[in-house]
Design an enzyme around this catalytic site. Structure first.
Site, PDB file in Angstrom:
ATOM      1  N   GLN A 347      32.951 -55.816 -20.408  1.00  0.00           N
ATOM      2  CA  GLN A 347      31.948 -56.849 -20.626  1.00  0.00           C
ATOM      3  C   GLN A 347      32.310 -57.998 -19.691  1.00  0.00           C
ATOM      4  O   GLN A 347      33.472 -58.190 -19.379  1.00  0.00           O
ATOM      5  CB  GLN A 347      32.013 -57.302 -22.083  1.00  0.00           C
ATOM      6  N   SER A 516      37.558 -60.917 -23.205  1.00  0.00           N
ATOM      7  CA  SER A 516      36.834 -60.176 -24.231  1.00  0.00           C
ATOM      8  C   SER A 516      37.618 -58.919 -24.577  1.00  0.00           C
ATOM      9  O   SER A 516      38.169 -58.267 -23.699  1.00  0.00           O
ATOM     10  CB  SER A 516      35.438 -59.804 -23.707  1.00  0.00           C
ATOM     11  N   THR A 517      37.642 -58.577 -25.865  1.00  0.00           N
ATOM     12  CA  THR A 517      38.289 -57.339 -26.305  1.00  0.00           C
ATOM     13  C   THR A 517      37.269 -56.212 -26.395  1.00  0.00           C
ATOM     14  O   THR A 517      37.540 -55.144 -26.896  1.00  0.00           O
ATOM     15  CB  THR A 517      39.022 -57.620 -27.641  1.00  0.00           C
ATOM     16  N   HIS A 518      36.054 -56.471 -25.880  1.00  0.00           N
ATOM     17  CA  HIS A 518      34.946 -55.535 -26.040  1.00  0.00           C
ATOM     18  C   HIS A 518      34.927 -54.460 -24.969  1.00  0.00           C
ATOM     19  O   HIS A 518      33.956 -54.323 -24.229  1.00  0.00           O
ATOM     20  CB  HIS A 518      33.627 -56.314 -26.069  1.00  0.00           C
ATOM     21  N   ILE A 519      36.014 -53.706 -24.879  1.00  0.00           N
ATOM     22  CA  ILE A 519      36.026 -52.559 -23.986  1.00  0.00           C
ATOM     23  C   ILE A 519      35.313 -51.409 -24.690  1.00  0.00           C
ATOM     24  O   ILE A 519      35.370 -51.304 -25.912  1.00  0.00           O
ATOM     25  CB  ILE A 519      37.462 -52.181 -23.588  1.00  0.00           C
TER      26      ILE A 519
END
Lengths: 591, 242
Positions: A347, A516-519
């Site tokens: 992201q 962001s940790t939204h991998i």
């Protein structure tokens, strides 16, 4: 093998959000369910209790609730010809650990997905034509529709006690909500949280600019709430210790606050901590999972037989287990063949700090992870991409998440980094600083993928997962577009100056600073086993008693925070396992 | 937690946890938690900055450097006491004795390669080793070029050296000085200055008072929608008010 445990009906790898959802929904059928968690046991009291947990040194500076990278990590490179280097310190993303997983230290922003994103390839071809899709972009449909998922989005929001304002109930537009919202069956379970100063300024400015601000849906409870499992949430008090922290008030939805009290009471459910799963075991023909192998607290290798295996760990570990267990064909970026590791996405975040005059108090120490106002005028395909020439979009918000000084005090451009000038600047600015951000989708590309690292191994002797990913021209042009929007909004908010980070063409993925940790992606869901690892029910195409949950099943990145979709997909999978799979075990989707 | 602190905590003479944090609102904890759970919810014992502190990790020359660097990175000036006065050198020395000092939670397996800066820390040096080698290299540079160790220089000279280290213009074969400065020295100084006083810095919460941060108050239900000066001073993790 030294130890073999008694067989269970279902073994679940990982005991965070998706593990807890699957555990309670399958345990309700009477199945014997066991969850394996690599980390510590933890609960609101004592682990996240006040005052101990509101400690910036322990949590933010020393990453107290995050994955211990000395045990296992990943390696990263920008392209397939580069040398991947280990992610040695926590930086750009923050995997969790322990019971509750990343559901402990997340912020609470709780979104769904836009319907057209689940059929993005078809939608893009219909609206913009084939020539609009860059040659190396691997667009594909997810195989599941928004209409199919709606009851499960609803379910997860009512479990979490999400605070928000509906914009579209069954096609009827609701004033005060998000006008771009996909139709929902009913209102949010709780009304929106109170608006902190950043959000008030953001809403006013975006309205003046002709956009459509609405309260960001937040799984930080605005009122006392009892969820369908009988678990109680207390109202958020805007303590300012949310992302990076466990919640002191039973306000932020987590497995601990919304599911585990009910799940722990079920006699046919058990969980084991300090159980690091290294392998899904399969039958000789690979078509049946026989259980999992894990390393226990004493370092012993243990085989846990099971009738069904659910991968419910964080993204990274789910993908690595598929690769190390040799389930599904690994992706090859040279040929484009293979599915495990394919369509790895992340992201993009543009973050702009807004500085105000001395009469404008922001008080950034107050806040909640999910509280804020947002606009979706530029998310998904809510705007005409034709003249802009890029695919993708994002959400822009004025959140006030709570920021303490150890987490870093943003300063205007040109301010000194130390000395008396710095001291004057932090004194002058801290109380008057807000932050607005654009969180944007990262599309899937042929050259962005996951595989096993040939060089580095973890503390268990297993190869590390290797990430190959960098920002692409399409995404960076989108980011520049969003950078212009952010700067205009900052100005309209009355900021005297702004600083921060806007990704531009020429920039590379920087793994150092948090973004962001939204991998996501890597074991994509879909309709075609040649381009997806799991079918629309999150069932492995290759091993039919193996289900794979998590953001790793995304077919490409989205602008929204992923937790709402990850939770809904877990409920969707659980519902179909109960209604279809248990009655007739075997492949649930035709090839 | 010392006995005194425990008694103070249980008597409620320190800041009280919100009711919800005592577990009354969750189905998981319908019963009042046992006293040992309350104790487990308390932070570790506070050891605030001491006037007679003796370093445990740093040698005498290193200690002189750390103190001198703290005094320049956040000086004592018209805006109040600086890092030295608030105990930040003690904070750093004590952090060296925690798992952080040995990089216990970082991936420290080889092989080690230099990479583009975007790939982050790639050195096998732990925080303790960074300080040992970094201080030695800076002192050696100062001795060679300015005739004295860093701590013995005039404040203006010290500022100049620190600026050059930060910019990467003072280099050493023995230590990655630019990384030492930004990734360790300056970072740890900020942590100590703004962290809870229990860790040895931020004496009397002076850094929080400087910027108007309320510390561990963590309850703004009645204030979050008021864009006005927050009227209350800080509270630390052990309930002390400033």
């Amino acid at each position: 093998m030294a130890v073999t445990n008694k067989s269970v009906d279902v073994v679940i790898v990982g005991f965070g959000w998706t593990g807890a959802i699957m555990a309670i929904e399958l345990a309700k059928t009477g199945l014997n369910v066991l969850a394996l968690e690599r980390g510590e046991d933890q609960d609101t009291v004592p682990s996240f209790a006040y005052p101990k947990v509101v400690d910036e040194i322990a949590q933010s500076a020393r990453n107290g609730l995050l994955q211990n990278l000395s045990k296992t990590t990943v390696t990263i490179r920008h392209d397939k010809d580069g040398r991947a280097l280990p992610y040695r310190q926590i930086g750009s993303f923050k995997p969790g650990t322990g019971v509750g997983g990343a559901g402990i230290h997340w912020s609470g922003v709780h979104s769904r997905v836009m319907p057209e994103e689940l059929r993005l390839k078809t939608h893009t071809l219909e609206r913009y034509g084939r020539g609009f899709i860059p040659e190396d972009m691997q667009l594909q449909d997810w195989g599941v529709s928004y209409e199919e998922l709606e009851p499960h989005f609803d379910r997860f929001e009512y479990v979490c006690g999400t605070s928000g304002k509906a914009g579209n109930i069954d096609g009827v537009m609701m004033p005060g909500g998000n006008p771009f919202e996909a139709p929902r069956a009913r209102e949010y379970p709780l009304p929106p949280l109170k608006d902190p100063p950043t959000s008030v300024l953001f809403a006013k400015a975006t309205k003046e600019l002709g956009y459509n601000p609405f309260p960001l849906p937040a799984s930080n409870a605005s009122r006392p709430y009892r969820n369908p499992y009988g678990c109680d949430l207390g109202p958020c008090n805007f303590c300012g210790f949310c992302s990076d922290y466990g919640c002191i008030n039973y306000s932020k939805a987590s497995p601990q606050t919304t599911i585990l009290p009910a799940l722990r009471a079920m006699p046919n459910f058990a969980y084991r901590t300090h159980a690091h799963v290294t392998r899904v075991n399969t039958s000789a023909d690979g078509k049946t999972a026989t259980g999992v192998t894990y390393i226990d607290a004493q370092g012993r290798e243990v085989f846990q037989p099971a009738g069904m295996v659910v991968l419910a760990a964080f993204h990274l570990h789910n993908v690595r287990l598929m690769l190390s267990s040799k389930i599904g064909k690994p992706y090859d970026p040279n040929t484009g063949e293979g599915v495990i590791g394919r369509n790895f996405c992340y992201q993009l975040i543009n973050s702009v700090n807004t500085f105000f005059d001395k009469q404008t108090y922001i008080n950034p120490f107050m806040g909640s992870g999910g509280v804020g106002q947002a606009i979706e005028d530029f998310n998904a395909d809510n705007f005409d991409h034709g003249p802009l020439g890029f695919i993708g979009g994002g959400i822009i918000w004025g959140r006030q998440t709570g920021i303490g000084p150890v987490r870093g005090i943003p300063l205007p451009k040109g301010a000194p980094t130390w000395g008396s000038g710095w001291k004057q600047a932090v004194k002058d600015n801290y109380a008057h600083t807000g932050r607005i951000e654009a969180q944007m989708s990262n599309m899937a590309y042929r050259g962005a993928y996951l595989d096993l690292d040939p060089t580095y191994r973890d503390a268990y002797g297993e190869p590390l997962l290797r990430m190959t990913l960098d920002w692409q021209d399409n995404d960076l042009r989108m980011s520049e577009f969003f950078g212009d929007k952010l700067n205009a909004i900052a100005k309209a908010m009355g900021a005297t100056s702004a600083s921060g980070r806007v990704l531009k063409r020429g920039d590379h993925w920087d793994t150092r600073a948090y973004q962001s940790t939204h991998i996501n992606g890597g074991t994509s869901m879909g309709t075609d086993p040649k381009t997806s690892a799991v079918n629309k029910y999150l069932q492995s195409w290759d091993t039919s008693n193996l289900f794979v949950l998590g953001a790793n099943v995304f077919a490409h990145g989205i602008g929204y925070n992923p937790t709402g979709l990850v939770g809904a997909l877990a409920y969707w999978a659980a519902d179909n396992i109960r209604s279809k799979y248990l009655k007739s075990p075997g492949p649930m989707a035709a090839v | 937690m010392s006995d005194t602190n425990r008694r103070a905590f249980l008597k409620g003479s320190v800041i009280l946890p919100p009711l919800a944090a005592l577990g009354v609102s969750s189905a998981s904890s319908q019963q009042t938690p046992a006293v040992d759970e309350l104790a487990a919810s308390a932070p570790a014992a506070a050891t605030p900055a001491a006037d007679d502190y003796k370093p445990t990790y740093f040698t005498a020359p290193e200690w002189a450097f750390v103190q001198a660097a703290c005094a320049r990175l956040i000086p004592n000036d018209a805006n109040g006491p600086g890092a030295l006065e608030l105990g930040v050198p003690q904070f750093i020395d004590r952090q060296m004795g925690t798992p952080y000092g040995d990089a216990a939670n970082w991936f420290m397996q080889g092989p080690f390669f230099e990479g583009a800066p975007e790939f982050g820390y790639q050195s096998q040096l732990t925080p303790k080793q960074q300080y040992r080698l970094g201080i030695k290299a800076i002192d050696a540079w100062c001795a060679k070029n300015l005739g004295r160790t860093f701590a013995a220089l005039k404040p203006e000279q010290q500022d100049d050296v620190l600026k050059k280290v930060e910019a990467g213009t003072i280099k050493s074969d023995e230590a990655p000085l630019k990384t030492f400065f930004s990734g360790f020295l300056l970072k740890n100084v900020m942590e100590g200055f703004f962290g809870d006083p229990m860790y040895g810095g931020n004496k009397n919460m002076a850094a929080w008072k400087l910027i108007g941060h309320p510390g561990a108050r963590a309850d703004f239900m009645e204030w979050v929608d008021r864009p006005a000066l927050y009227p209350y001073g800080p509270v630390d993790l052990h309930g002390r008010q400033a």
